[in-house]
Design a protein around this motif. Structure first.
Motif, PDB file in Angstrom:
ATOM      1  N   PHE A 146       0.878  -1.157   0.000  1.00  0.00           N
ATOM      2  CA  PHE A 146       0.000   0.000   0.000  1.00  0.00           C
ATOM      3  C   PHE A 146       0.918   1.210   0.000  1.00  0.00           C
ATOM      4  O   PHE A 146       2.008   1.166   0.559  1.00  0.00           O
ATOM      5  CB  PHE A 146      -0.884   0.046   1.249  1.00  0.00           C
ATOM      6  CG  PHE A 146      -1.825  -1.108   1.391  1.00  0.00           C
ATOM      7  CD1 PHE A 146      -2.969  -1.196   0.619  1.00  0.00           C
ATOM      8  CD2 PHE A 146      -1.585  -2.118   2.307  1.00  0.00           C
ATOM      9  CE1 PHE A 146      -3.841  -2.257   0.753  1.00  0.00           C
ATOM     10  CE2 PHE A 146      -2.444  -3.180   2.457  1.00  0.00           C
ATOM     11  CZ  PHE A 146      -3.581  -3.251   1.672  1.00  0.00           C
ATOM     12  N   GLY A 147       0.500   2.276  -0.586  1.00  0.00           N
ATOM     13  CA  GLY A 147       1.364   3.439  -0.588  1.00  0.00           C
ATOM     14  C   GLY A 147       0.616   4.732  -0.759  1.00  0.00           C
ATOM     15  O   GLY A 147      -0.504   4.767  -1.246  1.00  0.00           O
ATOM     16  N   SER A 148       1.279   5.779  -0.311  1.00  0.00           N
ATOM     17  CA  SER A 148       0.791   7.133  -0.510  1.00  0.00           C
ATOM     18  C   SER A 148       2.005   7.993  -0.800  1.00  0.00           C
ATOM     19  O   SER A 148       3.130   7.495  -0.845  1.00  0.00           O
ATOM     20  CB  SER A 148       0.046   7.623   0.740  1.00  0.00           C
ATOM     21  OG  SER A 148       0.946   7.759   1.822  1.00  0.00           O
ATOM     22  N   SER A 149       1.805   9.266  -0.954  1.00  0.00           N
ATOM     23  CA  SER A 149       2.936  10.138  -1.259  1.00  0.00           C
ATOM     24  C   SER A 149       3.891  10.259  -0.082  1.00  0.00           C
ATOM     25  O   SER A 149       5.062  10.537  -0.256  1.00  0.00           O
ATOM     26  CB  SER A 149       2.429  11.517  -1.674  1.00  0.00           C
ATOM     27  OG  SER A 149       1.660  12.079  -0.625  1.00  0.00           O
ATOM     28  N   SER A 150       3.403  10.030   1.136  1.00  0.00           N
ATOM     29  CA  SER A 150       4.265  10.208   2.301  1.00  0.00           C
ATOM     30  C   SER A 150       4.598   8.917   3.033  1.00  0.00           C
ATOM     31  O   SER A 150       5.486   8.899   3.867  1.00  0.00           O
ATOM     32  CB  SER A 150       3.605  11.174   3.286  1.00  0.00           C
ATOM     33  OG  SER A 150       2.368  10.630   3.728  1.00  0.00           O
ATOM     34  N   LEU A 151       3.905   7.829   2.748  1.00  0.00           N
ATOM     35  CA  LEU A 151       4.120   6.603   3.513  1.00  0.00           C
ATOM     36  C   LEU A 151       3.890   5.377   2.637  1.00  0.00           C
ATOM     37  O   LEU A 151       2.861   5.269   1.971  1.00  0.00           O
ATOM     38  CB  LEU A 151       3.159   6.559   4.711  1.00  0.00           C
ATOM     39  CG  LEU A 151       3.285   5.377   5.650  1.00  0.00           C
ATOM     40  CD1 LEU A 151       4.635   5.405   6.359  1.00  0.00           C
ATOM     41  CD2 LEU A 151       2.171   5.398   6.676  1.00  0.00           C
ATOM     42  N   ASN A 152       4.851   4.473   2.659  1.00  0.00           N
ATOM     43  CA  ASN A 152       4.710   3.205   1.958  1.00  0.00           C
ATOM     44  C   ASN A 152       4.620   2.095   2.989  1.00  0.00           C
ATOM     45  O   ASN A 152       5.326   2.108   4.000  1.00  0.00           O
ATOM     46  CB  ASN A 152       5.899   2.964   1.033  1.00  0.00           C
ATOM     47  CG  ASN A 152       5.893   3.913  -0.137  1.00  0.00           C
ATOM     48  OD1 ASN A 152       4.861   4.125  -0.746  1.00  0.00           O
ATOM     49  ND2 ASN A 152       7.031   4.482  -0.439  1.00  0.00           N
ATOM     50  N   VAL A 153       3.776   1.108   2.716  1.00  0.00           N
ATOM     51  CA  VAL A 153       3.551   0.006   3.639  1.00  0.00           C
ATOM     52  C   VAL A 153       3.684  -1.305   2.869  1.00  0.00           C
ATOM     53  O   VAL A 153       3.110  -1.464   1.802  1.00  0.00           O
ATOM     54  CB  VAL A 153       2.134   0.089   4.270  1.00  0.00           C
ATOM     55  CG1 VAL A 153       1.893  -1.070   5.209  1.00  0.00           C
ATOM     56  CG2 VAL A 153       1.931   1.417   4.968  1.00  0.00           C
ATOM     57  N   LEU A 154       4.453  -2.225   3.432  1.00  0.00           N
ATOM     58  CA  LEU A 154       4.567  -3.568   2.875  1.00  0.00           C
ATOM     59  C   LEU A 154       3.794  -4.511   3.788  1.00  0.00           C
ATOM     60  O   LEU A 154       3.946  -4.461   5.009  1.00  0.00           O
ATOM     61  CB  LEU A 154       6.035  -4.012   2.821  1.00  0.00           C
ATOM     62  CG  LEU A 154       6.250  -5.456   2.402  1.00  0.00           C
ATOM     63  CD1 LEU A 154       6.025  -5.606   0.906  1.00  0.00           C
ATOM     64  CD2 LEU A 154       7.626  -5.916   2.779  1.00  0.00           C
ATOM     65  N   VAL A 155       2.968  -5.353   3.202  1.00  0.00           N
ATOM     66  CA  VAL A 155       2.142  -6.282   3.968  1.00  0.00           C
ATOM     67  C   VAL A 155       2.516  -7.704   3.573  1.00  0.00           C
ATOM     68  O   VAL A 155       2.654  -8.019   2.394  1.00  0.00           O
ATOM     69  CB  VAL A 155       0.638  -6.054   3.700  1.00  0.00           C
ATOM     70  CG1 VAL A 155      -0.217  -7.111   4.374  1.00  0.00           C
ATOM     71  CG2 VAL A 155       0.226  -4.661   4.143  1.00  0.00           C
ATOM     72  N   ILE A 156       2.702  -8.554   4.578  1.00  0.00           N
ATOM     73  CA  ILE A 156       2.842  -9.992   4.359  1.00  0.00           C
ATOM     74  C   ILE A 156       1.690 -10.649   5.096  1.00  0.00           C
ATOM     75  O   ILE A 156       1.467 -10.396   6.283  1.00  0.00           O
ATOM     76  CB  ILE A 156       4.199 -10.513   4.873  1.00  0.00           C
ATOM     77  CG1 ILE A 156       5.331  -9.866   4.078  1.00  0.00           C
ATOM     78  CG2 ILE A 156       4.265 -12.034   4.759  1.00  0.00           C
ATOM     79  CD1 ILE A 156       6.724 -10.284   4.510  1.00  0.00           C
ATOM     80  N   TYR A 157       0.939 -11.450   4.371  1.00  0.00           N
ATOM     81  CA  TYR A 157      -0.235 -12.076   4.979  1.00  0.00           C
ATOM     82  C   TYR A 157      -0.281 -13.551   4.618  1.00  0.00           C
ATOM     83  O   TYR A 157       0.345 -14.005   3.671  1.00  0.00           O
ATOM     84  CB  TYR A 157      -1.525 -11.364   4.539  1.00  0.00           C
ATOM     85  CG  TYR A 157      -1.832 -11.448   3.071  1.00  0.00           C
ATOM     86  CD1 TYR A 157      -2.734 -12.402   2.586  1.00  0.00           C
ATOM     87  CD2 TYR A 157      -1.229 -10.595   2.153  1.00  0.00           C
ATOM     88  CE1 TYR A 157      -3.022 -12.480   1.241  1.00  0.00           C
ATOM     89  CE2 TYR A 157      -1.516 -10.675   0.805  1.00  0.00           C
ATOM     90  CZ  TYR A 157      -2.410 -11.621   0.355  1.00  0.00           C
ATOM     91  OH  TYR A 157      -2.693 -11.710  -0.979  1.00  0.00           O
ATOM     92  N   ARG A 158      -1.033 -14.287   5.408  1.00  0.00           N
ATOM     93  CA  ARG A 158      -1.197 -15.717   5.175  1.00  0.00           C
ATOM     94  C   ARG A 158      -2.192 -15.940   4.037  1.00  0.00           C
ATOM     95  O   ARG A 158      -3.212 -15.274   3.962  1.00  0.00           O
ATOM     96  CB  ARG A 158      -1.674 -16.407   6.444  1.00  0.00           C
ATOM     97  CG  ARG A 158      -0.649 -16.388   7.568  1.00  0.00           C
ATOM     98  CD  ARG A 158      -1.126 -17.217   8.750  1.00  0.00           C
ATOM     99  NE  ARG A 158      -1.507 -18.557   8.344  1.00  0.00           N
ATOM    100  CZ  ARG A 158      -0.684 -19.608   8.276  1.00  0.00           C
ATOM    101  NH1 ARG A 158       0.569 -19.464   8.609  1.00  0.00           N
ATOM    102  NH2 ARG A 158      -1.121 -20.791   7.899  1.00  0.00           N
ATOM    103  N   ASN A 159      -1.882 -16.891   3.185  1.00  0.00           N
ATOM    104  CA  ASN A 159      -2.766 -17.191   2.054  1.00  0.00           C
ATOM    105  C   ASN A 159      -4.097 -17.777   2.486  1.00  0.00           C
ATOM    106  O   ASN A 159      -5.082 -17.694   1.753  1.00  0.00           O
ATOM    107  CB  ASN A 159      -2.082 -18.158   1.080  1.00  0.00           C
ATOM    108  CG  ASN A 159      -0.926 -17.507   0.367  1.00  0.00           C
ATOM    109  OD1 ASN A 159      -0.907 -16.302   0.165  1.00  0.00           O
ATOM    110  ND2 ASN A 159       0.058 -18.303  -0.009  1.00  0.00           N
ATOM    111  N   ASP A 160      -4.137 -18.390   3.667  1.00  0.00           N
ATOM    112  CA  ASP A 160      -5.389 -18.994   4.129  1.00  0.00           C
ATOM    113  C   ASP A 160      -6.282 -17.983   4.854  1.00  0.00           C
ATOM    114  O   ASP A 160      -7.275 -18.357   5.451  1.00  0.00           O
ATOM    115  CB  ASP A 160      -5.121 -20.212   5.004  1.00  0.00           C
ATOM    116  CG  ASP A 160      -4.260 -19.905   6.210  1.00  0.00           C
ATOM    117  OD1 ASP A 160      -3.881 -18.735   6.413  1.00  0.00           O
ATOM    118  OD2 ASP A 160      -3.941 -20.853   6.956  1.00  0.00           O
TER     119      ASP A 160
END
Length: 162
Positions: free
Chosen positions: A115-129
């Motif tokens: 996810f991202g915006s002009s001021s903050l980027n976020v990386l997400v790791i989630y379970r496939n289930d």
């Protein structure tokens, strides 16, 4: 009279007692599944934290830990232009899927999303289930917030599994 075996009443009492024990134990086992899934996310979090610490130490050696946009050399021949450059912000990895895949390896039970915006980027790791996350409040995911100012550490936040 000398009888061998159990009476019908004794058998019914034993079955009722076993039913009560089963009814109280089953919810605990169901909850263990969610706790186990959350524990796997905690393992991924620990991997990410140690990889980020390694990247930060390389940045300290290079002296660019206070720069918004910079690079370090991982020497793996990968990266932009295949020169081994790894992109960092304030000494820590960017919230970029391809960059994180270079420094940690997660198994096929997990997926990445950003996810991202002009001021903050976020990386997400989630379970496939679990359900694919749609925001910061989604369950069963780990998210990485890159630092926004010098001398601040990134954040690694786990949303527990339900």
């Amino acid at each position: 009279m000398n009888s061998k075996g159990f009476t019908l009443i004794e058998l019914v009492v034993v079955i009722v007692i076993l039913g009560i024990l089963a009814a109280t134990a089953v919810p605990k086992f169901v909850n263990l599944s969610a706790e186990a899934k959350t524990a796997t996310l905690q393992g991924v979090k620990a991997s990410m934290q140690s990889a980020a610490a390694m990247i930060y130490s390389k940045s300290l050696v290079k002296g660019n830990q206070n720069e918004l946009d910079s690079t370090i050399d991982l020497g793996d021949g990968a990266g932009f232009g295949s020169d081994g450059k790894f992109f960092i912000t304030y000494g820590y990895p960017l919230a970029n899927i391809s960059e994180w895949k270079r420094i940690i390896e997660v198994d096929s039970a997990f997926s990445y999303k950003s996810f991202g915006s002009s001021s903050l980027n976020v990386l997400v790791i989630y379970r496939n289930d679990s359900v694919e996350p749609t925001g910061a409040g989604s369950p069963c995911m780990l998210y990485y917030l890159e630092p926004t100012t010098p001398n601040t550490a990134p954040q690694f936040i786990i949303n527990e599994c339900a």
